[in-house]
Design an enzyme around this catalytic site. Structure first.
Site, mmCIF file in Angstrom:
data_model
loop_
_atom_site.group_PDB
_atom_site.id
_atom_site.type_symbol
_atom_site.label_atom_id
_atom_site.label_comp_id
_atom_site.label_asym_id
_atom_site.label_seq_id
_atom_site.Cartn_x
_atom_site.Cartn_y
_atom_site.Cartn_z
ATOM 1 C CB SER A 187 -28.535 8.312 2.667
ATOM 2 O OG SER A 187 -28.811 7.157 3.416
ATOM 3 C CE LYS A 242 -30.512 4.637 0.141
ATOM 4 N NZ LYS A 242 -29.915 5.937 0.493
#
Length: 561
Positions: free
Chosen positions: A426, A469
């Protein structure tokens, strides 16, 4: 199709009962006297017309000294001698000139009888159509009687009537399958063993009773103690047949959401705990109804009990124990920008609670031929997926900048102050931005954190934990002070996954915090640097004053040195 309780089971029995009946009645009908008589009439007309065309054909063939006969392999021509078909011995005793003459006449005959031979093809096609029409009409007379009974029974339910009409058409279109329903049709499996396919065909007429509430006297109440994805939304099961996994619509199984439709679903997870706690806060305020403020407080209290590790990390960011640049003030002041340095995002989980953790990633470029050096991999602190992401970055850089000549550069990249195992891809796009900045020497905005994986074509791919996030980086920015420039860059595909805290949503609305969604590396690097990436011109070069042009020049300068 949605049916009333008990109607679904009844519908299944009606449809499957008709199919079983037709599997017996249809073969009997096609073996009956009436069908044979009608079929023989068509055959008789075909044979009569066939003989007429054959007579016409041989009349033409006689002019060229030939005779046509019908065989299993098709029409065959035989040369004539004194008006009688030539024997094999007679043909073998012919001279080469006589054979050549016969061949020439044969070619002429073929050219001049094309129209007549086409009549055979047309006749055969008409014959097949008439037989098919006979079969369909015969089948319709049988099927329509039973289909109409069901049609009338469910006439008020449009979805069912559409299904019944389609069912009737499909049976008629596949009448040959019903003529011999017990005949085996086998295919060879991977081990050389036979697999029965005939029986599989009739599975299409079964009804998958997805949810059966025929035994209920009230609304369904489903208590799901293990709310996994499959248990909630259902699953598709597979059957093993001689080593081959097979499935069909009958193997679609319901989940708790389907079983509880129209009733109540009890899930033993965090949601229930939140409701209990919200109810407690409502009682504390002597409220008869649990409101939004009670649920919000319950959520905040649960997070407070679980986020000790997150709070400790935040403290370390703020006092400088952990390095992260929001405005460029920690190391050097470049108006909030820095070369070869970027803030990436990861998700850390602790039991039921997970949160986003920013990480500073740096890249350094220098002469050499080792390509990308992954510091985490060299230190044996990276997993296979993360290592794969590094190879993808090499593929992207090679295709973009090393098609004509090798790059001949070494790029060292790593996570600052990381002492644990890293896996996943990611951050691959984040690492690529740091590399591009390092090579071009163009600084990156430190107040924009990045997440997203990338493929070799520079296309951004979705990731997990997008909400955690974003919220994790927002919390750090808020603690340090929102400047109106900070934000997060995410894959476009993850926009549909956003379920952010109201505080973050309001900050975005008030232009205090930004969320950028992108599809490609080119889009991302332009946001991070305020420079155009540039496209390749017909001269094989990128436009001046673009990122790609700077990278190309830097690589050429290194090569010349």
């Amino acid at each position: 199709m949605d049916l009333e309780p008990s109607k679904g089971k009844q519908f299944k029995n009606d449809i499957e009962g008709i199919i079983e009946k037709l599997k017996k009645v249809i073969p009997e009908t096609f073996k009956g006297v009436e069908y044979e008589v009608r079929k023989n009439e068509i055959m008789k007309l075909f044979q009569q017309r066939n003989q007429e065309i054959m007579k016409e054909l041989n009349g033409k063939a006689k002019e060229y000294g030939f005779y046509f006969t019908a065989t299993e392999k098709g029409l065959m021509t035989t040369p004539l001698k004194d008006g009688v078909p030539m024997s094999q011995d007679e043909y073998e005793n012919l001279s080469s000139e006589e054979i050549e003459n016969i061949m020439k006449k044969s070619n002429d005959l073929n050219v001049n009888t094309i129209d007549i031979i086409d009549k055979f093809r047309t006749l055969e096609e008409e014959f097949r159509k008439k037989l098919k029409k006979l079969d369909q009409n015969t089948c319709y007379d049988i099927v329509n009687f039973d289909i109409n009974k069901i049609h009338n029974k469910y006439s008020k339910i449009k979805s069912v009537t559409r299904y019944i009409n389609d069912l009737e058409k499909d049976i008629i279109d596949n009448i040959d399958r019903f003529k011999e329903p017990n005949e085996k049709a086998e295919a060879i499996g991977p081990l050389g063993l036979s697999v029965n396919q005939k029986g599989d065909f009739f599975n299409r007429y079964k009804v998958n009773l997805f949810v059966d509430n025929s035994m209920l006297n009230n609304a369904p109440i489903i208590d799901e103690s293990n709310p996994t994805f499959n248990n909630l939304v259902g699953t598709i099961e597979y059957k093993n047949e001689l080593g081959v996994l097979k499935t069909d619509f009958m193997q679609i199984k319901p989940g708790a959401l389907h079983l509880a439709n129209g009733g109540f679903l009890i899930i033993h997870v965090k949601i229930v705990e939140i409701l209990y706690e919200a109810d407690l806060w409502a009682n504390e305020e002597s409220c008869n109804i649990v409101g939004k403020k009670h649920i919000e407080r319950a959520v905040k209290e649960k997070i407070y009990r679980s986020n000790k590790y997150e709070e400790k990390l935040k403290e370390m960011f703020l006092d400088g124990s952990l390095l992260i640049d929001l405005d460029g003030s920690l190391l050097i002041d470049l108006d909030g920008r820095k070369i070869g340095q970027i803030n990436g995002l990861a998700v850390i989980g602790s039991g039921e609670y997970s949160f986003g953790k920013p990480s500073r990633i740096t890249a350094a470029t220098f002469s050499g031929k080792k390509g990308i050096i992954n510091i985490e991999r060299e230190a044996k602190q990276s997993g296979k997926i993360h290592d794969k992401g590094m190879f993808i970055l090499s593929g992207y850089l090679g295709e973009k900048y090393a098609k004509c000549s090798p790059m001949g550069r070494t790029v060292s990249i790593g996570f600052e102050q990381n002492y644990s195992m890293i896996d996943g891809d990611s951050t691959s796009s984040t690492e690529l931005y740091a590399i591009l900045s390092s090579i071009s020497e163009v600084p990156i905005k430190q107040y924009i954190a990045v997440t997203g994986s990338v493929n070799q074509k520079g296309e951004i791919q979705p990731i997990g934990g997008v909400n955690e996030k974003i919220e994790g980086f927002f919390e750090i920015c808020k603690a340090k002070g929102l400047t109106g420039k900070q934000g997060v860059m995410i894959p476009q595909q993850n926009v549909k996954n956003l379920m952010l805290k109201e505080e973050v949503i309001n900050a975005v609305k008030n232009k205090e915090f930004y969320i950028y969604s992108i599809n490609t590396i080119d889009e991302g690097i332009e946001i991070l640097t305020d420079m155009k990436t540039g496209t390749l011109g017909e001269n094989g070069k990128y436009q001046e004053n673009t990122i790609n042009n700077l990278i190309t020049k830097k690589l050429e300068d290194m090569d010349s040195n």
